[in-house]
Design a protein around this motif. Structure first.
Motif, PDB file in Angstrom:
ATOM      1  N   GLN A 152       0.905  -0.956   0.407  1.00 60.68           N
ATOM      2  CA  GLN A 152      -0.223   0.042   0.266  1.00 60.68           C
ATOM      3  C   GLN A 152       1.008   1.038  -0.147  1.00 60.68           C
ATOM      4  O   GLN A 152       0.673   2.222  -0.399  1.00 60.68           O
ATOM      5  N   LEU A 153       1.899   1.124   1.231  1.00 58.04           N
ATOM      6  CA  LEU A 153       2.594   2.298   0.936  1.00 58.04           C
ATOM      7  C   LEU A 153       3.326   2.639  -0.840  1.00 58.04           C
ATOM      8  O   LEU A 153       3.330   3.388  -0.856  1.00 58.04           O
ATOM      9  N   MET A 154       3.759   1.715  -1.195  1.00 58.49           N
ATOM     10  CA  MET A 154       4.911   1.441  -2.490  1.00 58.49           C
ATOM     11  C   MET A 154       3.444   2.281  -3.661  1.00 58.49           C
ATOM     12  O   MET A 154       3.905   3.001  -3.812  1.00 58.49           O
ATOM     13  N   GLN A 155       2.571   2.202  -3.099  1.00 65.73           N
ATOM     14  CA  GLN A 155       1.358   2.598  -4.105  1.00 65.73           C
ATOM     15  C   GLN A 155       1.075   3.896  -3.659  1.00 65.73           C
ATOM     16  O   GLN A 155       1.253   4.630  -4.535  1.00 65.73           O
ATOM     17  N   GLU A 156       1.180   4.608  -3.044  1.00 62.83           N
ATOM     18  CA  GLU A 156       0.456   6.017  -2.200  1.00 62.83           C
ATOM     19  C   GLU A 156       2.277   6.401  -3.070  1.00 62.83           C
ATOM     20  O   GLU A 156       1.433   7.804  -3.326  1.00 62.83           O
ATOM     21  N   ILE A 157       3.031   5.785  -2.405  1.00 62.27           N
ATOM     22  CA  ILE A 157       4.751   7.159  -3.246  1.00 62.27           C
ATOM     23  C   ILE A 157       4.219   6.640  -4.234  1.00 62.27           C
ATOM     24  O   ILE A 157       5.016   8.311  -5.488  1.00 62.27           O
ATOM     25  N   ILE A 158       4.461   5.701  -5.654  1.00 60.83           N
ATOM     26  CA  ILE A 158       3.755   5.948  -6.827  1.00 60.83           C
ATOM     27  C   ILE A 158       3.007   7.279  -7.262  1.00 60.83           C
ATOM     28  O   ILE A 158       2.987   8.064  -7.391  1.00 60.83           O
ATOM     29  N   LYS A 159       2.305   6.956  -6.523  1.00 64.65           N
ATOM     30  CA  LYS A 159       0.982   8.034  -6.630  1.00 64.65           C
ATOM     31  C   LYS A 159       1.155   9.533  -6.408  1.00 64.65           C
ATOM     32  O   LYS A 159       1.463  10.697  -7.142  1.00 64.65           O
ATOM     33  N   ASP A 160       1.822   9.955  -5.688  1.00 69.18           N
ATOM     34  CA  ASP A 160       2.484  11.193  -5.187  1.00 69.18           C
ATOM     35  C   ASP A 160       3.858  11.620  -5.750  1.00 69.18           C
ATOM     36  O   ASP A 160       3.666  12.096  -6.449  1.00 69.18           O
ATOM     37  N   ARG A 161       4.687  10.735  -6.169  1.00 65.60           N
ATOM     38  CA  ARG A 161       5.959  10.955  -6.636  1.00 65.60           C
ATOM     39  C   ARG A 161       6.423  10.512  -7.722  1.00 65.60           C
ATOM     40  O   ARG A 161       7.230  11.369  -8.758  1.00 65.60           O
ATOM     41  N   TYR A 162       6.103   9.116  -8.359  1.00 62.33           N
ATOM     42  CA  TYR A 162       6.175   8.506  -9.032  1.00 62.33           C
ATOM     43  C   TYR A 162       5.480   7.610 -10.594  1.00 62.33           C
ATOM     44  O   TYR A 162       5.372   6.627 -10.456  1.00 62.33           O
ATOM     45  N   SER A 163       4.405   9.117 -11.306  1.00 61.86           N
ATOM     46  CA  SER A 163       3.883   8.913 -12.161  1.00 61.86           C
ATOM     47  C   SER A 163       4.403   7.672 -13.019  1.00 61.86           C
ATOM     48  O   SER A 163       5.308   7.660 -13.976  1.00 61.86           O
ATOM     49  N   PRO A 164       2.967   6.987 -13.305  1.00 61.13           N
ATOM     50  CA  PRO A 164       3.950   5.499 -14.229  1.00 61.13           C
ATOM     51  C   PRO A 164       3.916   5.920 -15.736  1.00 61.13           C
ATOM     52  O   PRO A 164       4.416   5.252 -16.306  1.00 61.13           O
ATOM     53  N   GLU A 165       3.267   6.770 -16.265  1.00 58.29           N
ATOM     54  CA  GLU A 165       3.687   7.645 -17.512  1.00 58.29           C
ATOM     55  C   GLU A 165       5.452   7.822 -17.550  1.00 58.29           C
ATOM     56  O   GLU A 165       5.863   8.220 -18.473  1.00 58.29           O
ATOM     57  N   GLN A 166       6.025   8.344 -16.477  1.00 57.62           N
ATOM     58  CA  GLN A 166       7.451   9.227 -16.838  1.00 57.62           C
ATOM     59  C   GLN A 166       8.300   8.007 -16.602  1.00 57.62           C
ATOM     60  O   GLN A 166       9.080   7.841 -16.132  1.00 57.62           O
ATOM     61  N   TRP A 167       7.739   7.680 -15.767  1.00 62.51           N
ATOM     62  CA  TRP A 167       8.913   6.207 -14.658  1.00 62.51           C
ATOM     63  C   TRP A 167       8.820   4.959 -14.910  1.00 62.51           C
ATOM     64  O   TRP A 167       7.676   4.358 -15.020  1.00 62.51           O
ATOM     65  N   ASN A 168       9.902   4.519 -15.013  1.00 61.68           N
ATOM     66  CA  ASN A 168      10.138   2.680 -15.385  1.00 61.68           C
ATOM     67  C   ASN A 168       9.937   2.693 -13.815  1.00 61.68           C
ATOM     68  O   ASN A 168      11.468   2.672 -13.102  1.00 61.68           O
ATOM     69  N   ILE A 169       8.830   1.685 -13.447  1.00 64.21           N
ATOM     70  CA  ILE A 169       8.878   1.403 -11.676  1.00 64.21           C
ATOM     71  C   ILE A 169       9.587  -0.712 -11.664  1.00 64.21           C
ATOM     72  O   ILE A 169       8.758  -1.377 -12.293  1.00 64.21           O
ATOM     73  N   TYR A 170      10.884  -0.730 -10.483  1.00 65.63           N
ATOM     74  CA  TYR A 170      10.421  -1.643 -10.214  1.00 65.63           C
ATOM     75  C   TYR A 170      10.438  -2.187  -8.651  1.00 65.63           C
ATOM     76  O   TYR A 170      10.695  -0.313  -7.570  1.00 65.63           O
TER      77      TYR A 170
END
Lengths: 424, 498
Positions: free
Chosen positions: A322-340
């Motif tokens: 859940q925290l990971m998801q929140e952080i993604i929403k906050d700071r790492y938009s999946p359009e711009q970031w490659n997320i691992y």
């Protein structure tokens, strides 16, 4: 007469190329030695260079020599007790006679070949052939990176970039163009002069003769006045800057630190993340790393705390996701970031929480993720979490991977398995 | 008493120059004839570099030198070994490397040892005079390095490496033992190399011309062998006759062969060369001390290191690794001087022609006209055998036990001397292998014969070497160990080139 020369300031790594040749040739053996070393080392000096050994027999350079047997005579120093005619029993374990120092060439009893790798080389071998999978989202991210490429020829530029060939060629062209008419006249006059000179001096038209000579001299003077090189001729190589699209990547490291993780398990998890951390630091300089640790609740921490703090408690895995998801929403938009994501746990989880994990993963995380790997560190039976994750793996074989680690020895192989370069 | 040249252990360039000057004058006084010296001061890293290229100042790149470097580096950094104090190169001018870590005493020792000892040996000994050309070797090495790196660019590192590996395996069989090559410069070498490439390719094809002949079948047995005489220089044979090689590969073989030839005299004069250099550093430095150029402290430090250089562990010592060439050479050289200056009755019987003669001339004569084997046979005296307590053993696989067949007593001296000399005979040490026949009209296989000496068989790595031979030849290779007329053992390599 002697010359004395101080060579100490000369380059000292004259043989570096030979060293590289050696490392290149025995790449496989060294890689194996390195992976053994990684497993044996303590966490703190996992990334140091150091001693590696590869089997001596692999790198032997064969030559023809005598083997044992036959009739051998040998002279030895330091006689203390022997007299002529004495008989001595053959020494056991390989006769020392004959080959004299060649004993090591003969198969088994041979030592390993040990040498020292620098830290740089060590890490090269450690992470050779690994990459972050599916690193595809690239975009122009503004100002950071440019590469300069050649963009043809320009009339202006800095002296350092002058294109000599083009400049001289254009000077040559200009000279030809400017002197063309005059040269033609000159040619005609020369022909006429030759005609005139054929006529004997007495019968020659002297006035015309002198005139021709004068004209030739004048033309030659004016041709020689054409400048050899003019500023107008100078050509320069044009270099232009091209922005480079860059892939932005972020790695989430999720570690379970709950009470069920005993010290040994935590140690293994840490080792895994240290490898991951070193790998990213080295090969993907600009990759961001987010550290998340969780027991019943998850918390984003910094690197130091992640590896060293000793907090503990119960287990709710979904809290971390859940925290990971929140952080993604906050700071790492999946359009711009490659997320691992990389998650390590002993597989122990709170009752129905595993299903919650699946929902979060499948619905929210995986669609935006490039790759998510899960390692389970346990010697016991797998629990609910593993089977849930297994089913996810079947659904998303490209982006989800899970591996099982039993002991320290598995860490590096599993790590390699997860991140090995896939041949497209 | 004059002021000593130096009193501290720190060295500097002025001091080295002064010491070299004094040593040079002394050496000339003793009648040593040398090439000019080029003394180069280097750091320990550079010394390791020099090590790894087997003492050549310029070498082509090859992984085996890297292996050498890695292992030297590894042991040196862990303090398992020290580095040599010097490396000296048989060239004109004679290049000697001094390490910057050495004390002034050690630098003096090294200059005496390398720049006057080895140097005069290189210039005087007949093997070096005949087989190597000091003035062109550096040029040649430069040519070789450039040529090989050009090949690497053109044909790829691996292809060149394969050929070099194979050549290195046969390096000891790339030597002309009787024919003297004559020196040419690098440019000349390059020009000729191009000519050679073309010529060779034609020449080789001619040998393999396959125009069918009528009634060729029954000539099979009577056909003359090729080569008509057995060839001992295997690399030379391959360079000239191997059917499938390209011209650059032939040239690489040639380079390895030339370098092997350059080192050939060194392998045959180790005892003499080191003995000579050690004898002269000992003599020169003692002379320095006698004339007051150096302090007592200097001579103590020097003796300490000299003693460890010439130490000979006994056969049963854990440090024993064969006869120390420094010890044997130094003992023999000093002994020749002793025989000349203070001969005993025994010496007059054993060495009537040198006992009481001028020692400088006798030593010069010995240095110039012998190699290890003949030097020992000629000059090893009973006194040296006694001092070193030499004894000779026979290890015969037909007997159950090892037999002591001679010790350092009246009955044993001659036998000992012969055996020891035999031990330094390269012909005995290395298996005698020659190219015997090529199946010119058949399967093109190459047959070699190993002429056995004292029934000694070939070692375990032979099949590996045959693979390399196969790579160079391109067709099947057979090697027979022959004792008299019987074939005792055969090796074959029939795999197809990959």
């Amino acid at each position: 007469m002697s010359y004395i020369i101080d060579r100490r300031l000369n380059a000292k790594n004259k043989s570096a190329v030979n060293r590289q040749r050696f490392l290149r040739r025995y790449r496989e053996q060294i890689q194996k030695a390195v992976s053994d070393a990684v497993n044996e080392r303590s966490i703190t000096d996992i990334d140091k260079g150091g001693k590696v050994s590869i089997p001596g027999r692999d790198i032997n350079e064969p030559i023809i020599h005598h083997g044992q047997g036959g009739y051998n005579e040998r002279v030895l120093p330091g006689n203390k007790q022997f007299s002529e005619g004495d008989k001595i029993a053959r020494p056991q374990g390989g006769s020392g006679q004959g080959g004299g120092g060649k004993a090591s060439d003969s198969g088994e009893g041979m030592d390993d070949f040990s040498f020292t790798l620098s830290q740089e080389e060590f890490l090269d071998f450690m992470f050779d052939g690994l990459e972050l999978p599916n690193l595809i989202k690239r975009q122009l991210s503004g100002l950071e990176e440019f590469k300069t490429v050649r963009g043809g020829i320009a009339n202006e530029g800095q002296p350092g970039r002058m294109n000599i060939v083009r400049s001289l060629r254009s000077a040559n062209m200009r000279r030809l163009a400017l002197s063309g008419g005059k040269r033609r006249q000159l040619q005609e006059l020369n022909a006429e002069l030759a005609e005139l000179e054929k006529i004997p001096e007495s019968a020659r038209d002297l006035i015309r003769y002198r005139e021709v000579l004068e004209l030739i001299a004048k033309l030659e003077r004016s041709i020689s006045k054409i400048p050899w090189l003019d500023t107008f001729d100078l050509k320069y190589n044009l270099m232009i800057k091209q922005p480079v699209p860059r892939s932005k990547a972020v790695m989430f490291c999720i570690m379970d630190v709950s009470g069920s993780m005993d010290q040994a398990t935590k140690d293994i998890a840490k080792r895994f993340f240290i490898l991951l951390y070193l790998f990213l630091q080295r090969n993907y300089e600009k990759t961001e790393i987010v550290f998340i640790r969780h027991h019943t609740s998850a918390k984003e921490v910094d690197e130091d705390e992640f590896f060293h703090s000793r907090e503990t408690g119960g287990t709710v895995v979904s809290s971390a996701l859940q925290l990971m998801q929140e952080i993604i929403k906050d700071r790492y938009s999946p359009e711009q970031w490659n997320i691992y994501g990389a998650q390590a746990s002993d597989g122990d989880n709170w009752g129905e929480d595993s299903d919650v994990c699946r929902d979060i993963l499948v619905d929210d995380l995986l669609p935006g993720c490039q790759y998510f790997s899960y390692i389970e560190i346990t010697n016991n039976e797998h629990q609910a979490l593993w089977s849930v994750y297994e089913s996810i793996q079947q659904q998303y074989p490209d982006v989800f991977a899970l591996q099982h680690i039993r002991g320290v020895g598995d860490i590096y192989p599993v790590f390699r398995e997860l991140f090995h370069k896939k041949v497209a | 008493m004059k002021k000593p040249l130096f009193t501290t252990s720190e060295w500097n360039f002025d001091l080295i120059q002064d010491v070299d000057k004094v040593l040079g004058d002394l050496a000339a006084e003793f009648g040593l004839d040398t090439y000019p010296n080029q003394i180069e001061v280097i750091s320990s890293e550079q010394m390791m570099d020099a090590y790894s290229s087997v003492g050549m100042p310029i070498g082509y790149s090859h992984w085996s030198y890297g292996k050498q470097l890695l292992s030297t580096e590894h042991s040196y950094k862990r303090g398992q070994m020290g580095l040599a104090y010097e490396i000296v190169i048989n060239s004109n001018p004679c290049i000697a490397y001094l390490m910057e870590e050495n004390t002034m005493t050690m630098q003096t020792l090294v200059i005496a040892h390398a720049c006057y000892g080895h140097n005069s040996f290189f210039k005087g000994n007949y093997l070096f005079r005949t087989w190597t050309d000091a003035s062109s070797i550096i040029d040649y090495l430069v040519f070789a390095k450039n040529y090989i790196s050009k090949c690497e660019e053109r044909y790829g590192i691996s292809a060149v490496e394969d050929i070099l590996d194979s050549c290195h395996a046969l390096m000891n069989y790339g030597v002309d033992r009787y024919k003297r090559p004559y020196p040419i410069s690098a440019q000349e070498e390059e020009r000729r190399q191009n000519e050679r490439a073309e010529y060779l390719q034609k020449h080789v094809n001619d040998l393999w011309r396959t125009i069918p002949k009528s009634a060729a079948t029954d000539t099979q047995k009577n056909a003359p062998r090729f080569p008509t005489e057995p060839q001992e220089n295997i690399l030379y044979f391959l360079e000239k006759n191997s059917p499938l090689l390209e011209s650059w590969q032939r040239e690489v073989i040639r380079i390895v062969r030339k370098i092997a030839q350059y080192f050939y005299p060194q392998r045959q004069t180790q005892v003499m060369n080191e003995g000579w250099a050690t004898f002269w550093h000992y003599t020169l430095l003692n002379e320095l001390h006698e004339r007051g150029y150096v302090t007592d402290g200097f001579i103590m430090e020097f003796l300490q290191s000299h003693t460890s250089v010439v130490a000979q562990p006994a056969y049963d010592s854990p440090y024993f690794s064969g006869i120390n060439p420094y010890t044997l050479g130094f003992a023999m050289m000093s002994d020749i001087r002793r025989i000349c200056e203070n001969p005993t009755e025994e010496d007059r019987v054993w060495f009537p022609e040198i006992a009481g003669s001028n020692w400088k001339e006798t030593l010069q004569f010995a240095m110039k006209n012998f190699k290890d084997e003949s030097f020992i046979l000629q000059f090893l005296s009973p006194k040296v055998m006694r001092d070193l307590k030499l004894f000779s053993i026979v290890d015969n696989d037909e007997e159950e036990k090892i037999r002591v067949d001679a010790i350092h007593n009246e009955r044993g001296f001659r036998k000992l001397r012969e055996n020891l000399a035999g031990q330094y005979n390269l012909g005995n040490r290395e298996p005698n292998i020659q190219v015997y026949n090529v199946e010119v009209r058949g399967d093109r296989s190459l047959t070699l014969h190993h002429y056995m000496h004292n029934r000694r068989p070939l070692g375990d790595s032979t099949p590996e070497v045959l693979k390399h031979l196969h790579r160079l030849w391109g067709f099947d290779v057979h090697l027979h160990s022959v004792d008299g007329n019987d074939i005792k053992q055969s090796f074959h390599c029939q795999q197809h080139p990959s």
